[in-house]
Structure formats: structure tokens, C-alpha cells
Design an enzyme around this catalytic site. Structure first.
Site, PDB file in Angstrom:
ATOM      1  N   TYR A  62     -22.225   1.210   1.688  1.00 21.40           N
ATOM      2  CA  TYR A  62     -22.702   1.677   0.392  1.00 21.40           C
ATOM      3  C   TYR A  62     -22.523   3.184   0.309  1.00 21.40           C
ATOM      4  O   TYR A  62     -23.238   3.946   0.947  1.00 21.40           O
ATOM      5  CB  TYR A  62     -24.176   1.321   0.178  1.00 21.40           C
ATOM      6  CG  TYR A  62     -24.474  -0.156   0.151  1.00 21.40           C
ATOM      7  CD1 TYR A  62     -23.459  -1.097   0.006  1.00 21.40           C
ATOM      8  CD2 TYR A  62     -25.783  -0.633   0.282  1.00 21.40           C
ATOM      9  CE1 TYR A  62     -23.738  -2.453  -0.009  1.00 21.40           C
ATOM     10  CE2 TYR A  62     -26.065  -1.980   0.257  1.00 21.40           C
ATOM     11  CZ  TYR A  62     -25.049  -2.889   0.120  1.00 21.40           C
ATOM     12  OH  TYR A  62     -25.325  -4.232   0.103  1.00 21.40           O
ATOM     13  N   PRO A 209     -30.033 -11.104  -7.467  1.00 18.88           N
ATOM     14  CA  PRO A 209     -30.815 -12.188  -8.064  1.00 18.88           C
ATOM     15  C   PRO A 209     -30.843 -12.129  -9.585  1.00 18.88           C
ATOM     16  O   PRO A 209     -31.225 -13.104 -10.232  1.00 18.88           O
ATOM     17  CB  PRO A 209     -32.215 -11.970  -7.475  1.00 18.88           C
ATOM     18  CG  PRO A 209     -32.284 -10.497  -7.236  1.00 18.88           C
ATOM     19  CD  PRO A 209     -30.902 -10.120  -6.770  1.00 18.88           C
TER      20      PRO A 209
END
Length: 344
Positions: A62, A209
Site C-alpha cells: 500500500y 465489504p
């Protein structure tokens, strides 16, 4: 003071306890464009921890690397002791290319580098981010087991792994958690991976999600993100597919309105109701959104409402793959047999 709505759960059967909802930290540094200038990522991270969201998820890829450095700053002054810190290894970006690695020398070097960037002595949960299909999983796990024995990591995880890979890895050393994409529009893991995790006592960490923000903003999400935001390259966000997927979002919106919650809260609540072995890790750059996500823990769903949501999110209702063809899928993440391995 920790928010009483953020309960604690046991993740897996090896002793790790985390907040029932975590925070995916990727968007604070990478892939979703440049965070807004007014965004204070340290303040957001501290607010999350103070609100009871203590399970923080990062990775060396990241940024790359800048996300771990950011977390290092946020973990100063006693914050480290309050959190469950997860990081990952296995994806390398360089010269415009993406490489997956899982050989022992790389595993150890990646862990040592992450420990240094994070400025910690131990990583609570260390995942193999993607499976190196050139290296038997037993070899990768052997090195991770050594890192556990040396106290450099506490628990081992896998991300985007097939059921077969999970079983083979777990036979070498217990896997604490498997990270996978699971949401109302990404449900293929329910066929084999989720049942395998439950059979073996492995916790489930659901990334993306909210469908990478789709269930928070719907199709208008694409109007408000930058050209360098990688979501613009994903099949489900392409114009033709988006027109189709908008129907799914509108149905979720209609149901959330009846429930008196936001679509994002409803999507998260659906995952929370999958069981206490599931921990969603939605990401955000805004404290307001973080607070709303925490509110999902208070949304109660009846069996009838769960069935309605599962009908809305049936795989046939979604158009477009999760990723482009360039990205490995968990279903083809099996590695060669151990007998094939020849150390360099």
C-alpha cells in the site's frame, strides 16, 4: 472512551481477539486516488482506536510502503498497545510490473522491512497477500512458522487463497485468519473457502465489504473520484456494467430506508450477521464515514431480511468480474506440490 457498540470477537481459534469491525487502511495512502487535503489520517486512525475499532489492516504494497510508515506515526505514544496490527507481504510493484513472491528469503526480508517501517517488534497478524503459485505453500509457511517462533509475528494469515491452499498451509502451522473479498456483490467465497475456514477454525476477514465504496455511494461514486483511482479500471465499474449494477444498489437503498439505516450500514450488517467468526474491515478517509460504519453493528436483521438481502445480492444480479484478468483469483491460487521444490 471505547464505543460500547464495537464488541470484541475471537478471530480464529489460536487466541487472537479483535474488534468486531476493523479498519482497512489502504485508502489512506494508495489506489483510491490522493486523499483530500483536509484529510488527517492520523486523527482518523486515533479516532478509530478511541471508538473501539482497534483492528488495523495495512500491507507493504500500500503506497507502496507509505501506508506502513503512516501507521508507525499513528501508533506512537502508547497507541500500539491498544491495537491489533495486521500487515501483509507478497506483492511487489516495480517498473510498471506486479510480481507475487513467496520464497523463504523474500518472506523474511519482507517481514523485517515491515517491522522496521512500522517501528514495532512484532506484527500481530501477518498475511501472505497473494499466493505465489511457483512456490509450494508448505515452503512459504515454513518460513512464517520460523518468524512466529522468533516472536516477530504472532499469528499467520492468508489472503485470496483457495480452499486447497488453506488446507495445505494449515497443516504446516495453524492459520488464524483468511482475508477475502466478501460483500453483497462478491459472494463466490461462500461455496468453498468460507466452509473450509469454518471447518478448520479459521477466522474470516472480509475486505471491500462495501464493494469498494459502491454500497456507500452507488454509481455516483465514479463521478467523485480521480482518474488515477484504480476503481475506474475494474469491470464492475465500467459504464455498461454499472447501469446493470445500479439496480442492485437501488434495491439495497430501498431496504435500508425501511430499516432506518444507510445502504452501507445495511451491507455491513449483512456481513456481521454471517457469524462471530467474520470481521469486516471497511476503509475510509473520513471520520463521519467511520462513525456510520460503526453504526452498522447496531443494525439488527431478521432471518427473513437476511434472505431478502441474499436474494438482492444473488451472483446473477451482478455484472462484471471482481478484478481485471491481470489479477489472480483465489480459485486458481493453488501452488505446486512440495516435492517439486528446489531451493535456490
Amino acid at each position: 472512551m471505547a464505543d460500547s457498540r464495537v464488541r470484541r470477537i475471537k478471530l480464529g481459534s489460536q487466541g487472537l481477539e479483535v474488534s468486531a469491525q476493523g479498519l482497512g487502511c489502504m485508502s489512506l495512502s494508495a489506489f483510491f486516488g490522493v486523499p483530500e487535503p483536509k484529510t488527517d489520517p492520523i486523527a482518523l486512525l486515533h479516532h478509530a482506536v478511541n471508538s473501539g475499532v482497534t483492528f488495523l489492516d495495512t500491507a507493504d504494497s500500500y503506497g507502496p510502503q507509505t501506508n506502513e510508515l503512516l501507521l508507525a506515526k499513528a501508533l506512537k505514544n502508547g497507541v500500539r498497545e491498544k491495537v491489533e496490527l495486521a500487515s501483509k507481504f507478497g506483492i511487489i510493484y516495480g517498473e510498471g510490473k506486479r510480481e507475487i513472491k513467496g520464497d523463504p528469503l523474500y518472506v523474511r526480508a519482507a517481514c523485517e522491512a515491515s517491522l522496521k517501517r512500522l517501528d514495532v517488534n512484532c506484527i500481530d497478524l501477518y498475511y501472505q497477500h497473494r499466493i505465489d503459485t511457483r512456490v509450494p505453500i508448505e515452503i512459504t509457511m515454513g518460513e512464517l512458522k520460523k518468524l512466529v517462533d522468533e516472536g516477530k509475528i504472532k499469528y499467520i494469515g492468508l489472503s485470496e487463497a483457495s480452499a486447497s491452499t488453506i488446507r495445505r498451509a494449515h497443516a504446516v502451522h495453524p492459520i488464524t485468519a483468511v482475508q477475502l473479498e466478501w460483500s453483497l456483490w462478491s459472494r463466490d467465497v461462500e461455496e468453498e473457502v468460507v466452509p473450509t475456514c469454518r471447518e478448520l477454525g479459521i477466522g474470516i476477514v472480509a475486505y471491500s465489504p462495501l464493494g469498494r465504496g459502491f454500497f456507500a455511494s452507488g454509481p455516483k461514486l465514479l463521478d467523485n473520484i480521480e482518474n488515477n483511482d484504480y476503481r475506474k479500471t475494474l469491470p464492475r465499474f465500467q459504464p455498461d456494467n454499472l447501469v446493470h449494477n445500479k439496480i442492485l444498489y437501488e434495491k439495497v437503498c430501498a431496504m435500508s430506508e425501511k430499516k432506518g439505516c444507510t445502504p452501507a450500514q445495511l451491507a455491513l450488517a449483512w456481513l456481521h450477521h454471517q457469524g462471530d467468526d467474520v470481521c469486516p474491515i471497511p476503509g475510509t478517509t473520513k471520520i463521519e464515514n467511520l462513525n456510520q460504519n460503526i453504526g452498522a453493528l447496531s443494525v439488527k436483521l431478521t432471518p427473513e431480511e437476511m434472505l431478502e438481502l441474499e436474494t438482492i445480492g444473488h451472483p446473477d444480479s451482478v455484472k462484471g468480474e471482481r478484478f481485471s484478468n491481470m489479477v489472480p483469483n483465489f480459485k486458481n491460487s493453488d501452488t505446486p506440490p512440495l516435492s517439486s521444490w528446489k531451493a535456490a
